[in-house]
Scaffold this motif. Structure first.
Motif, PDB file in Angstrom:
ATOM      1  N   LEU B 116       0.844  -1.206   0.000  1.00 54.40           N
ATOM      2  CA  LEU B 116       0.000   0.000   0.000  1.00 54.40           C
ATOM      3  C   LEU B 116       0.878   1.253   0.000  1.00 54.40           C
ATOM      4  CD1 LEU B 116      -2.850  -1.098   2.443  1.00 54.40           C
ATOM      5  CD2 LEU B 116      -3.104  -0.543   0.032  1.00 54.40           C
ATOM      6  N   ALA B 117       1.989   1.198   0.724  1.00 58.63           N
ATOM      7  CA  ALA B 117       2.897   2.358   0.752  1.00 58.63           C
ATOM      8  C   ALA B 117       3.501   2.594  -0.630  1.00 58.63           C
ATOM      9  CB  ALA B 117       3.987   2.123   1.787  1.00 58.63           C
ATOM     10  N   LEU B 118       3.786   1.502  -1.348  1.00 60.49           N
ATOM     11  CA  LEU B 118       4.385   1.643  -2.682  1.00 60.49           C
ATOM     12  C   LEU B 118       3.479   2.396  -3.648  1.00 60.49           C
ATOM     13  CD1 LEU B 118       6.016  -1.866  -3.280  1.00 60.49           C
ATOM     14  CD2 LEU B 118       7.190   0.307  -2.970  1.00 60.49           C
ATOM     15  N   VAL B 119       2.172   2.289  -3.404  1.00 54.77           N
ATOM     16  CA  VAL B 119       1.244   3.006  -4.297  1.00 54.77           C
ATOM     17  C   VAL B 119       0.735   4.295  -3.644  1.00 54.77           C
ATOM     18  CG1 VAL B 119       0.517   0.935  -5.528  1.00 54.77           C
ATOM     19  CG2 VAL B 119      -0.740   1.652  -3.507  1.00 54.77           C
ATOM     20  N   GLY B 120       1.405   4.721  -2.589  1.00 55.15           N
ATOM     21  CA  GLY B 120       1.062   5.989  -1.946  1.00 55.15           C
ATOM     22  C   GLY B 120      -0.138   5.910  -1.034  1.00 55.15           C
ATOM     23  N   LEU B 121      -0.422   4.730  -0.488  1.00 56.49           N
ATOM     24  CA  LEU B 121      -1.582   4.589   0.392  1.00 56.49           C
ATOM     25  C   LEU B 121      -1.176   4.151   1.797  1.00 56.49           C
ATOM     26  CD1 LEU B 121      -4.245   2.955  -1.968  1.00 56.49           C
ATOM     27  CD2 LEU B 121      -4.242   5.264  -1.075  1.00 56.49           C
ATOM     28  N   ALA B 122      -0.003   4.601   2.229  1.00 58.81           N
ATOM     29  CA  ALA B 122       0.422   4.266   3.597  1.00 58.81           C
ATOM     30  C   ALA B 122      -0.569   4.879   4.568  1.00 58.81           C
ATOM     31  CB  ALA B 122       1.823   4.823   3.830  1.00 58.81           C
ATOM     32  N   GLY B 123      -0.955   4.109   5.570  1.00 59.68           N
ATOM     33  CA  GLY B 123      -1.890   4.618   6.571  1.00 59.68           C
ATOM     34  C   GLY B 123      -3.350   4.359   6.238  1.00 59.68           C
ATOM     35  N   PHE B 124      -3.592   3.814   5.050  1.00 56.52           N
ATOM     36  CA  PHE B 124      -4.986   3.548   4.649  1.00 56.52           C
ATOM     37  C   PHE B 124      -5.364   2.074   4.834  1.00 56.52           C
ATOM     38  CE2 PHE B 124      -4.328   7.572   2.584  1.00 56.52           C
ATOM     39  CZ  PHE B 124      -5.565   8.185   2.635  1.00 56.52           C
ATOM     40  N   GLU B 125      -4.548   1.355   5.605  1.00 46.38           N
ATOM     41  CA  GLU B 125      -4.753  -0.095   5.745  1.00 46.38           C
ATOM     42  C   GLU B 125      -6.163  -0.465   6.194  1.00 46.38           C
ATOM     43  OE1 GLU B 125      -2.119   1.516   6.681  1.00 46.38           O
ATOM     44  OE2 GLU B 125      -0.314   0.454   6.066  1.00 46.38           O
ATOM     45  N   ASP B 126      -6.707   0.312   7.124  1.00 49.92           N
ATOM     46  CA  ASP B 126      -7.992  -0.082   7.720  1.00 49.92           C
ATOM     47  C   ASP B 126      -9.199   0.574   7.041  1.00 49.92           C
ATOM     48  OD1 ASP B 126      -6.727  -1.746   9.516  1.00 49.92           O
ATOM     49  OD2 ASP B 126      -6.355  -0.104  10.921  1.00 49.92           O
ATOM     50  N   TYR B 127      -8.956   1.225   5.928  1.00 51.78           N
ATOM     51  CA  TYR B 127     -10.082   1.820   5.198  1.00 51.78           C
ATOM     52  C   TYR B 127     -10.769   0.754   4.352  1.00 51.78           C
ATOM     53  CZ  TYR B 127      -8.941   6.680   6.295  1.00 51.78           C
ATOM     54  OH  TYR B 127      -8.735   7.869   6.937  1.00 51.78           O
ATOM     55  N   TYR B 128     -12.073   0.930   4.176  1.00 59.21           N
ATOM     56  CA  TYR B 128     -12.816   0.043   3.275  1.00 59.21           C
ATOM     57  C   TYR B 128     -12.882   0.689   1.891  1.00 59.21           C
ATOM     58  CZ  TYR B 128     -14.213  -3.142   6.941  1.00 59.21           C
ATOM     59  OH  TYR B 128     -14.186  -4.098   7.923  1.00 59.21           O
ATOM     60  N   PRO B 129     -13.028  -0.121   0.828  1.00 56.28           N
ATOM     61  CA  PRO B 129     -13.069   0.448  -0.521  1.00 56.28           C
ATOM     62  C   PRO B 129     -14.099   1.564  -0.684  1.00 56.28           C
ATOM     63  CG  PRO B 129     -12.874  -1.919  -0.657  1.00 56.28           C
ATOM     64  CD  PRO B 129     -13.051  -1.594   0.800  1.00 56.28           C
ATOM     65  N   SER B 130     -15.213   1.469   0.051  1.00 50.12           N
ATOM     66  CA  SER B 130     -16.259   2.492  -0.101  1.00 50.12           C
ATOM     67  C   SER B 130     -15.842   3.830   0.506  1.00 50.12           C
ATOM     68  CB  SER B 130     -17.551   2.012   0.556  1.00 50.12           C
ATOM     69  OG  SER B 130     -17.298   1.722   1.910  1.00 50.12           O
ATOM     70  N   GLU B 131     -14.755   3.815   1.285  1.00 50.65           N
ATOM     71  CA  GLU B 131     -14.371   5.055   1.981  1.00 50.65           C
ATOM     72  C   GLU B 131     -13.274   5.837   1.256  1.00 50.65           C
ATOM     73  OE1 GLU B 131     -15.094   3.666   6.594  1.00 50.65           O
ATOM     74  OE2 GLU B 131     -13.250   3.040   5.605  1.00 50.65           O
ATOM     75  N   ILE B 132     -12.827   5.340   0.104  1.00 48.57           N
ATOM     76  CA  ILE B 132     -11.721   6.015  -0.586  1.00 48.57           C
ATOM     77  C   ILE B 132     -12.153   6.493  -1.971  1.00 48.57           C
ATOM     78  CG2 ILE B 132      -9.887   4.809   0.679  1.00 48.57           C
ATOM     79  CD1 ILE B 132      -9.635   2.899  -1.671  1.00 48.57           C
ATOM     80  N   SER B 133     -11.356   7.369  -2.556  1.00 51.10           N
ATOM     81  CA  SER B 133     -11.717   7.958  -3.859  1.00 51.10           C
ATOM     82  C   SER B 133     -11.408   6.998  -5.016  1.00 51.10           C
ATOM     83  CB  SER B 133     -10.933   9.247  -4.057  1.00 51.10           C
ATOM     84  OG  SER B 133      -9.574   8.932  -4.279  1.00 51.10           O
ATOM     85  N   GLY B 134     -11.835   7.396  -6.228  1.00 54.86           N
ATOM     86  CA  GLY B 134     -11.632   6.547  -7.406  1.00 54.86           C
ATOM     87  C   GLY B 134     -10.158   6.282  -7.682  1.00 54.86           C
ATOM     88  N   GLY B 135      -9.350   7.354  -7.598  1.00 58.52           N
ATOM     89  CA  GLY B 135      -7.914   7.196  -7.852  1.00 58.52           C
ATOM     90  C   GLY B 135      -7.271   6.287  -6.825  1.00 58.52           C
ATOM     91  N   MET B 136      -7.694   6.441  -5.564  1.00 59.19           N
ATOM     92  CA  MET B 136      -7.140   5.590  -4.496  1.00 59.19           C
ATOM     93  C   MET B 136      -7.564   4.137  -4.699  1.00 59.19           C
ATOM     94  SD  MET B 136      -7.918   8.299  -1.538  1.00 59.19           S
ATOM     95  CE  MET B 136      -7.289   7.627  -0.041  1.00 59.19           C
ATOM     96  N   THR B 137      -8.802   3.949  -5.192  1.00 58.98           N
ATOM     97  CA  THR B 137      -9.276   2.579  -5.455  1.00 58.98           C
ATOM     98  C   THR B 137      -8.377   1.909  -6.491  1.00 58.98           C
ATOM     99  OG1 THR B 137     -11.526   3.269  -5.000  1.00 58.98           O
ATOM    100  CG2 THR B 137     -11.279   1.232  -6.222  1.00 58.98           C
ATOM    101  N   LYS B 138      -8.038   2.681  -7.544  1.00 58.78           N
ATOM    102  CA  LYS B 138      -7.165   2.126  -8.587  1.00 58.78           C
ATOM    103  C   LYS B 138      -5.803   1.758  -7.994  1.00 58.78           C
ATOM    104  CE  LYS B 138      -9.633   2.453 -12.392  1.00 58.78           C
ATOM    105  NZ  LYS B 138      -9.676   3.519 -13.342  1.00 58.78           N
ATOM    106  N   ARG B 139      -5.281   2.659  -7.164  1.00 59.83           N
ATOM    107  CA  ARG B 139      -3.962   2.391  -6.591  1.00 59.83           C
ATOM    108  C   ARG B 139      -4.010   1.206  -5.630  1.00 59.83           C
ATOM    109  NH1 ARG B 139      -1.936   7.534  -4.056  1.00 59.83           N
ATOM    110  NH2 ARG B 139      -3.949   8.497  -4.465  1.00 59.83           N
ATOM    111  N   ALA B 140      -5.103   1.114  -4.873  1.00 57.29           N
ATOM    112  CA  ALA B 140      -5.237  -0.036  -3.968  1.00 57.29           C
ATOM    113  C   ALA B 140      -5.339  -1.332  -4.784  1.00 57.29           C
ATOM    114  CB  ALA B 140      -6.460   0.133  -3.085  1.00 57.29           C
ATOM    115  N   GLY B 141      -6.050  -1.243  -5.911  1.00 52.35           N
ATOM    116  CA  GLY B 141      -6.141  -2.409  -6.797  1.00 52.35           C
ATOM    117  C   GLY B 141      -4.769  -2.796  -7.319  1.00 52.35           C
TER     118      GLY B 141
END
Lengths: 388, 243
Positions: B116-141
């Protein structure tokens, strides 16, 4: 002048639009449009102009003139589009210089991409072909169903041999959803059904002074058939539909594809926990429904028939055997398996659109209820033959 | 490739080289995503073979266990992210690792955070997909696609629905992936900016002729192709040469 059409305002008689068309000696068809060319005011139809264009010899060109046009909207565009299309068909040149700039641009946009003529039109098939299609569809449906049951069975065997993989939290969530969260609605429906059964029995049995047998009617009826069937139907509408909607949405969002590409079998990961949860919880729900249904009968007997609760329970105990109880519990287990399989299959096999989710859910509920009734009939006949 | 009797693409022949970013491009309805579904083993081609380096037979000719092993070498980013909605981002990334028992629970947790850190989502571990934006969803994917350290990545329209800046960042991330991991990346897209920024090689599908009408480096195709359809696609021109 070849033609003139005038549309008037119906209430005031004020002339609103004016259409004049005439051929000139040089072979040009001059079409002049004036007034307020707006929808809702009875615009002239283009037929007259179209016929004039098609009348041999065709004009060499059509000149569109709107110098006295007061206003326009899509009504003018549809008129002009019809004229331009006919000219294009007949190879007649169209002079658009006299049109307002906005109209010229919109016409250019509307005619930029040629209409596709190769549109496939659904021709009605002959009767025998439709029967054949239906038969093939039916056969494919069954083959698909059997394949799904087979996969679920293999998955179940995998569970027994420790190969199946799913998250324990998913199983617990499904257990909670199927079990604890269904208690309220199961209690309400079965209490009312127990009360109805006791009422119906009481009316007849009181005529013979045999009202005590209400306990037999309610006890045996609820335990053998009614509690499992009612619980099965509630669970179909509640849990089965929820399984379908959840899995169909996952399919639409490509979440199931994501599982497959990671090598995680959806059957293990998604179907197995739901199948296990529902087949485990259904007998427990049914037992609960039995008790609530008998309570409903007890309330009616105590309040209307003057039978004391102790007397009622004693009579129930005398009438109801373990065979009735176990037959009902077995039926509920079968219903649990059927509802879970139907719900999951409809969900996983659903299409990839919002409407497909709705269709899959409807289909799951209808098929689930039909399955319950058919299974009840089969089990009832078998239990009768076996003397259970 | 076909759905029932309806042929989507035919006579298609192309190869993807190791460590390159290969673009499958084409207009809407040209069969890009269908081709991708075939490449990642979700759909069997009506005819033909898909061969991967290091395997003795085609994707659909090999035995299912062998295919499953091959699929494990793939990382797929779906168009909408396709994150499992009932799981947190960390759980989404962790699931493939848990499934293949690659590490113990603590390591898996650390690995998930790393991806998650590699895609710039450090600290978002406990978020659910419904709680993040479209760009973040792509990066999490993308983080999930990276979970098993795959050799080949497949991205289905990664820029779709993203603003130009987020889209550019995702392109940079794809380039970083290729450069840092040495991965081969296949991208389905029709975003010209992305095509010219990241594409080493490409194939252009055409919905009308139901086949590939060009292949090669996108910039070279733009400079050298004489096919008006190719030029029209790569320049967003209205002139397609069809009259």
């Amino acid at each position: 002048m070849i033609g003139q059409e005038v549309a008037e305002d119906g209430t005031s008689g004020v002339q609103r639009v004016n259409l004049e068309y005439a051929r000139r000696p040089d072979g040009t068809l001059h079409v002049a449009l004036g007034g307020e060319w707006k929808l809702g005011g009875g615009l002239p139809a283009p037929q007259g102009v179209l016929e004039e264009i098609a009348r041999p010899p065709h004009p060499q060109r059509v000149m569109l003139e709107t110098s006295v046009l007061a206003g326009w909207d899509s009504g003018l565009l549809t008129f002009l589009l019809a004229v331009v299309s006919r000219c294009t068909e007949l190879g007649v040149e169209v002079d658009r210089h006299g049109l307002p700039e906005g109209v010229k641009q919109l016409l250019a946009l509307a005619t930029a991409v040629p209409a596709r003529h190769a549109r496939r039109r659904a021709t009605p098939k002959p009767f025998l072909a439709r029967v054949g299609d239906a038969a093939i569809g039916w056969r494919n449906g069954w083959r698909d169903t059997l394949a799904f049951i087979g996969e679920a069975f293999v998955s179940l065997l995998g569970l027994l041999t420790g190969k199946a993989r799913f998250r324990r939290s998913d199983l617990l969530r499904a257990l909670q959803d199927c079990g604890a969260q269904s208690l309220g609605i199961v209690a309400l429906i079965n209490l009312l059904v127990g009360i109805i059964l006791a009422f119906v029995g009481a009316i007849e049995l009181r005529n013979f002074g045999a009202q005590i047998y209400v306990a037999h009617l309610v006890g045996i009826g609820m335990l053998r058939d009614i509690a499992p069937i009612m619980t099965g139907i509630i669970v179909t509408g509640r849990t089965g539909a929820s399984f379908t909607a959840e899995l169909a949405t996952m399919e639409a969002n490509q979440e199931i594809d994501a599982l497959k590409t990671l090598g995680i079998p959806p059957m293990d990961f998604l179907v197995l926990p739901r199948l296990l949860a529902l087949s485990l919880m259904m007998p427990l729900l049914c037992l609960y429904a039995d008790l609530v249904g008998i309570t409903g009968g007890l309330v009616v007997s105590a309040s209307m028939l003057g039978i004391s609760p102790v007397q009622y329970l004693e009579e129930t105990k005398r009438a109801v055997g373990l065979n009735h109880l176990f037959l009902g519990l077995f039926m509920s287990f079968v219903f649990g398996v059927l509802v879970a399989l139907t719900g999951c299959m409809r969900g996983i096999r659903s299409g990839r659109s919002a409407s497909a989710v709705g269709e899959a859910t409807t289909s799951a509920v209808v098929t689930g209820i039909v399955n319950i009734v058919v299974a009840t009939a089969i089990i009832t006949v078998i239990s009768y033959v076996l003397g259970i | 490739m076909a759905y029932g009797d309806s042929v989507v693409i035919q006579d298609l022949n192309f190869s993807v080289n190791e460590r390159e970013i290969f673009i499958i491009m084409g207009g809407s309805g040209s069969g890009k995503s269908t081709l991708l579904r075939h490449l990642i083993g979700l759909q069997e081609p009506a005819r033909g073979t898909i061969l991967y380096q290091g395997t003795s037979s085609g994707l659909w000719e090999m035995a299912p266990p062998e295919r499953e092993r091959l699929l494990r070498r793939f990382g797929v980013l779906y168009q909408g992210g396709a994150l499992w909605s009932s799981m947190t981002l960390a759980e989404n990334v962790a699931l493939p690792l848990q499934e293949y028992a690659i590490a113990d629970a603590e390591e898996i947790s650390e690995l998930s955070s790393l991806k998650l850190a590699l895609v710039g989502l450090a600290g978002f571990e406990d978020y659910y997909p419904s709680e993040i934006s479209g760009g973040m969803t792509k990066r999490a994917g993308l983080a999930r696609a990276m979970a098993l350290d795959p050799d080949i990545f497949f991205f289905d329209e990664p820029s779709a629905g993203l603003d130009p800046i987020t889209s550019r960042r995702l392109d940079d991330l794809i380039l970083d992936l290729r450069d840092s991991l040495g991965a081969t990346i296949v991208v389905v897209t029709h975003e010209l900016a992305s095509i010219f920024t990241i594409g080493d090689n490409s194939v252009l599908l055409d919905g009308e002729s139901k086949t590939a009408i060009a292949s090669g480096n996108p910039k070279q195709l733009l400079a050298e192709s004489s096919d008006p359809r190719v030029h029209a696609f790569l320049t967003r021109s209205r002139e397609t040469g069809r009259g």
